[in-house]
Design a protein around this motif. Sequence first.
Motif, PDB file in Angstrom:
ATOM      1  N   GLU A  87      -6.120  -7.051  -0.725  1.00 17.53           N
ATOM      2  CA  GLU A  87      -5.646  -6.226  -1.835  1.00 17.53           C
ATOM      3  C   GLU A  87      -5.133  -7.132  -2.949  1.00 17.53           C
ATOM      4  N   GLU A  88      -5.445  -6.756  -4.183  1.00 17.94           N
ATOM      5  CA  GLU A  88      -4.992  -7.540  -5.321  1.00 17.94           C
ATOM      6  C   GLU A  88      -3.490  -7.329  -5.541  1.00 17.94           C
ATOM      7  N   VAL A  89      -2.815  -8.401  -5.891  1.00 19.48           N
ATOM      8  CA  VAL A  89      -1.391  -8.350  -6.196  1.00 19.48           C
ATOM      9  C   VAL A  89      -1.220  -8.768  -7.650  1.00 19.48           C
ATOM     10  N   SER A  90      -0.792  -7.828  -8.502  1.00 21.12           N
ATOM     11  CA  SER A  90      -0.667  -8.097  -9.932  1.00 21.12           C
ATOM     12  C   SER A  90       0.771  -8.453 -10.281  1.00 21.12           C
ATOM     13  N   MET A  91       0.949  -8.942 -11.495  1.00 29.87           N
ATOM     14  CA  MET A  91       2.289  -9.243 -11.973  1.00 29.87           C
ATOM     15  C   MET A  91       3.129  -7.977 -12.103  1.00 29.87           C
ATOM     16  N   TYR A  92       2.471  -6.853 -12.423  1.00 32.61           N
ATOM     17  CA  TYR A  92       3.193  -5.583 -12.516  1.00 32.61           C
ATOM     18  C   TYR A  92       3.766  -5.181 -11.148  1.00 32.61           C
ATOM     19  N   GLN A  93       2.966  -5.366 -10.096  1.00 34.43           N
ATOM     20  CA  GLN A  93       3.450  -5.037  -8.758  1.00 34.43           C
ATOM     21  C   GLN A  93       4.608  -5.942  -8.351  1.00 34.43           C
TER      22      GLN A  93
ATOM     23  N   HIS B   7       0.751   1.190 -13.036  1.00 39.81           N
ATOM     24  CA  HIS B   7      -0.282   0.155 -13.036  1.00 39.81           C
ATOM     25  C   HIS B   7      -1.392   0.496 -12.054  1.00 39.81           C
ATOM     26  N   ASP B   8      -1.030   0.938 -10.842  1.00 44.98           N
ATOM     27  CA  ASP B   8      -2.049   1.283  -9.840  1.00 44.98           C
ATOM     28  C   ASP B   8      -2.900   2.460 -10.307  1.00 44.98           C
TER      29      ASP B   8
ATOM     30  N   VAL C 280      -5.425   1.122 -13.149  1.00 38.30           N
ATOM     31  CA  VAL C 280      -6.473   0.161 -12.812  1.00 38.30           C
ATOM     32  C   VAL C 280      -7.363   0.602 -11.658  1.00 38.30           C
ATOM     33  N   SER C 281      -6.936   1.598 -10.886  1.00 38.26           N
ATOM     34  CA  SER C 281      -7.712   1.975  -9.705  1.00 38.26           C
ATOM     35  C   SER C 281      -8.942   2.789 -10.051  1.00 38.26           C
TER      36      SER C 281
ATOM     37  N   TRP D  63      -2.337  -8.674   0.941  1.00 35.01           N
ATOM     38  CA  TRP D  63      -3.164  -9.618   0.185  1.00 35.01           C
ATOM     39  C   TRP D  63      -3.958 -10.528   1.131  1.00 35.01           C
TER      40      TRP D  63
END
Length: 334
Positions: free
Chosen positions: A294-300, A166-167, A170-171, A289
Motif C-alpha cells: 500500500e502506498e504511504v503518502s505525506m498526507y497519511q 486524500h484517500d 486519489v483512490s 506498506w
Amino acid sequence: RITPVSNSSPGLPMNNLRALCQRCVHNGSLFAVLSALGFSLKAIFVKLSYAAGPVDAITLLAMRMGLALPLFAWLVWASRGPANAPLGLGDSVRVMLLGLFGYYLASLFDFYGLEYISAGLERLILFTYPTLVLVFQAIALRERPTLRTLAAMGLCYLGLGIAFVHDVSVSGMGNQVIVGAAWVFASAVTYALYYSGTGIMLKRMNSMRLAGLAGDASSLMVLAHYVLVADFTGLWQLPASVWMYAALMAVVSTVLPIYWVALAIQRMGATQTAAVGNLGPVLTVLASWAVLSEEVSMYQMAGLALVLFGVSRLKPAKAKAQAPGPVGTAPQKA
C-alpha cells in the motif's frame, strides 16, 4: 604474564543483548511492544485473507473466533484463583454485553470496512476510539470536557480528515472509501462502549479473566451469527491460505496480544502500557506498506502524526464511584 581481557570479547555483545532482553521482560516493555505489534497485524491478515480467496467478512470472523474460542477458554483457566468468585447474574449480563460490543460487533464492523479501505486508513480511524471513550465518560459523569480535551480531539479528527480526504481523492473509488470508513468508525464507536464497560468490570475481576470471558461470549455470538446466515459448504472449499491467515489472526492478533497486555499491565501499569500501544497505527502503516504494497503518502503520515499527538494529549475526566475507568486501563483494540 597475564593478558588483560579485552572489552571487545565476542561474547560481550551477546551478554549485553541477553541482559537487555531480561530487563525488557522484567519491566514489561517487551510484552507491551509485542501486544501492539500483534494487534496491528490483524488488519494485514484480514486483507491477505480477502486477497487469497472468496471469503466474506462474517465467514472470516467466524473462522477467527472459532479458532480463538479454546484459547479464550485457556485464558479463563489460567486466571483462576481463590480470589475469583463465581459470576453472579449481574456480572454475567455485563460480560455478555462486553462480548457483544467488543469482539463481536466491533470486529464485524471492522471486517466489513476492510473490504473497502486500506489497512493504514482503517487503523487510523480505529485509533480515534479514545476520543469517543472520553465523550461517553463525560456523558456518564455529566461533566463538560476541558478545553485541552476538546483541542486534543480536534487534532485527532483534523488528522483523520486529512488522511481520509486524500484517500477519497486519489483512490478513484470515493463512495467505497466513504462506506468503508463509516463501517470502521462504527467499529470504533462500539469498541469505545466496550472499553468504557471494562473500566467498571476490571474493578471486579482481573484483566485476563475478563478478556477470556468476554472473548468466549463474543466467539459464541459470532458462531451463532454464522450458523444462521452462512453456507457451510463453502467453508471447507476455501484455500488453505485463508485458514492459515485466520489461524494467525486467532493466535498472533487476538489471544496472545491480550495475554501480553495483561502481563505488561502487571509489570509497568496501565498508563505506560497504553502509551506503548500508540505504536499500533505506526506499525500497521509500515506493515501495510511492506506486506500489502500500500502506498504511504505525506498526507497519511501528517494525519497519523496529528492523531497520535492528539491521543497523547487526551486526559480523562475525574473519576467518580462506579465511573468508567480512564483511557488506558483496558485491553487494546483487537
